[in-house]
Design a protein around this motif. Sequence first.
Motif, PDB file in Angstrom:
ATOM      1  N   ARG A  79     -77.933 -55.938 -29.437  1.00  0.00           N
ATOM      2  CA  ARG A  79     -76.753 -55.426 -28.729  1.00  0.00           C
ATOM      3  C   ARG A  79     -75.652 -55.214 -29.770  1.00  0.00           C
ATOM      4  O   ARG A  79     -75.818 -55.605 -30.922  1.00  0.00           O
ATOM      5  CB  ARG A  79     -76.289 -56.393 -27.644  1.00  0.00           C
ATOM      6  CG  ARG A  79     -76.251 -57.860 -28.116  1.00  0.00           C
ATOM      7  CD  ARG A  79     -75.505 -58.718 -27.185  1.00  0.00           C
ATOM      8  NE  ARG A  79     -76.270 -59.342 -26.121  1.00  0.00           N
ATOM      9  CZ  ARG A  79     -77.214 -60.279 -26.229  1.00  0.00           C
ATOM     10  NH1 ARG A  79     -77.625 -60.673 -27.424  1.00  0.00           N
ATOM     11  NH2 ARG A  79     -77.776 -60.821 -25.177  1.00  0.00           N
ATOM     12  N   ASP A  80     -74.577 -54.588 -29.343  1.00  0.00           N
ATOM     13  CA  ASP A  80     -73.425 -54.320 -30.193  1.00  0.00           C
ATOM     14  C   ASP A  80     -72.910 -55.634 -30.829  1.00  0.00           C
ATOM     15  O   ASP A  80     -72.890 -56.665 -30.168  1.00  0.00           O
ATOM     16  CB  ASP A  80     -72.387 -53.687 -29.243  1.00  0.00           C
ATOM     17  CG  ASP A  80     -71.054 -53.482 -29.872  1.00  0.00           C
ATOM     18  OD1 ASP A  80     -70.190 -54.360 -29.696  1.00  0.00           O
ATOM     19  OD2 ASP A  80     -70.896 -52.458 -30.545  1.00  0.00           O
ATOM     20  N   GLU A 134     -70.070 -57.253 -28.963  1.00  0.00           N
ATOM     21  CA  GLU A 134     -70.505 -57.729 -27.641  1.00  0.00           C
ATOM     22  C   GLU A 134     -71.178 -59.099 -27.798  1.00  0.00           C
ATOM     23  O   GLU A 134     -70.931 -60.027 -27.022  1.00  0.00           O
ATOM     24  CB  GLU A 134     -71.495 -56.709 -27.078  1.00  0.00           C
ATOM     25  CG  GLU A 134     -71.852 -56.891 -25.637  1.00  0.00           C
ATOM     26  CD  GLU A 134     -72.975 -55.927 -25.255  1.00  0.00           C
ATOM     27  OE1 GLU A 134     -72.981 -54.762 -25.728  1.00  0.00           O
ATOM     28  OE2 GLU A 134     -73.866 -56.367 -24.510  1.00  0.00           O
ATOM     29  N   ASP A 152     -68.511 -61.724 -28.544  1.00  0.00           N
ATOM     30  CA  ASP A 152     -67.773 -62.138 -27.339  1.00  0.00           C
ATOM     31  C   ASP A 152     -68.613 -63.044 -26.452  1.00  0.00           C
ATOM     32  O   ASP A 152     -68.119 -64.021 -25.889  1.00  0.00           O
ATOM     33  CB  ASP A 152     -67.331 -60.904 -26.538  1.00  0.00           C
ATOM     34  CG  ASP A 152     -66.136 -60.225 -27.187  1.00  0.00           C
ATOM     35  OD1 ASP A 152     -65.379 -60.910 -27.917  1.00  0.00           O
ATOM     36  OD2 ASP A 152     -65.960 -59.005 -26.990  1.00  0.00           O
TER      37      ASP A 152
END
Length: 407
Positions: free
Chosen positions: A353-354, A357, A360
């Motif tokens: 994933r990013d 992201e 976070d």
Amino acid sequence: MIKVNSHYGKLQASYLFSDISKRVTSFQKANPDKAIIKLGIGDVTEPLPEACVEAFHRGVDDMSREESFRGYGPEQGYDFLREAIAKNDFQDRNAPVDADEIFISDGAKCDTGNIQEIFGHDIVIAVPDPVYPVYVDTNVMAGRTGRWEDGRYQGLVYLDSTEENGFVPAPPAKPADLIYLCFPNNPTGATATREQLTAWVEYARANNALILFDAAYEAFIRDPDLPRSIFEIPGAREVALEFRSFSKTAGFTGTRCAFTVVPKECRAFDESGRPVPVHPLWNRRHSTKFNGVSYPVQRAAEAVYSRDGKEQVKALIDYYMGNARIIRESMEALGYTCTGGENSPYIWIKGNRDSWEFFDLLLNRAAVVVTPGSGFGKCGEGYIRISAFNNREKVKQAMERIRQALT
Ligand code: PLP
């Protein structure tokens, strides 16, 4: 009219660590009871080895007595330290380096940043991506790049470090004049084999290029077959410089001591293509703009090579590498692909994933701070870096929290 250096205008503000800190602060405000564990910034946490502390004290005492007081020292460093480095870090490991080829400084950051000023402006620079940002930014400041476009500076040759090449880029098809290499790598934790470094040395020899080899993390190499210095590679003395630091090796991030190795045979070229030795150029630059590392700090660094110092430094590195193993095994057990952590203090994790992201998610669900890989270059997108520099209990706790957050 006084004008600014317009190249500074091209620099991308480094939002990475300020963005991290903003997000961490706002999380802490919203969750005042949560104890955040920071595995982001690559700063050491353990105190200086006892042998260094004792030598540091003795150095300060020397300064308190007229007969042993020292004023300005040699800009290149005291012989006692240069000789200890040459013997222990190089000659004992089959890397031919003499004491007068070693320049003591207050940091590999300054050295890797300052070195570019002894080279011409119209040269082609090759930098790995992702990479320690100092190499790129200092060349931007010096005007060796074009504008920032699509996440990269025009005019630089980027050496993509990807899963496909095991995060060790091969020499580029295009000729490059000045090549930055960093192994063990920050941020990927990847290491280069003897064959891979040999290919780079051969490339530099064939293309009249020069390699700037950043070995700030060599002390973390465990595999005896991996080279710890580029000077273990035959032919490297003509085409490479090496940067080292006591920062991560012996906990000197706040004490400040490092060094650069410039072999006497190392050459660049003048306008007419005649070879010019690099050693006198760096010697001139260093002695004109730098006035030496403080005497007690050099005494503390010398103690790294004493019998006790060697044992204590080994224990320190073992400690962080124990953390690295816990981090890597925990992330692999959760199904993540990891690089590094075996011969380096950084674990580079493919997040699927990013980068932000993933950052976070770990902050909000586990209260653990990591570093988003995209902050180190375009090829870092999709990855996070976890640092092994922390207390063992905190690392264990962080990994347990991450396990609970991700399962
Ligand atoms: N080189 C690399 C690859 C680093 O990661 C760092 C620090 O994080 C440095 C150099 C800077 O070291 P020093 O503390 O000696 O300035």
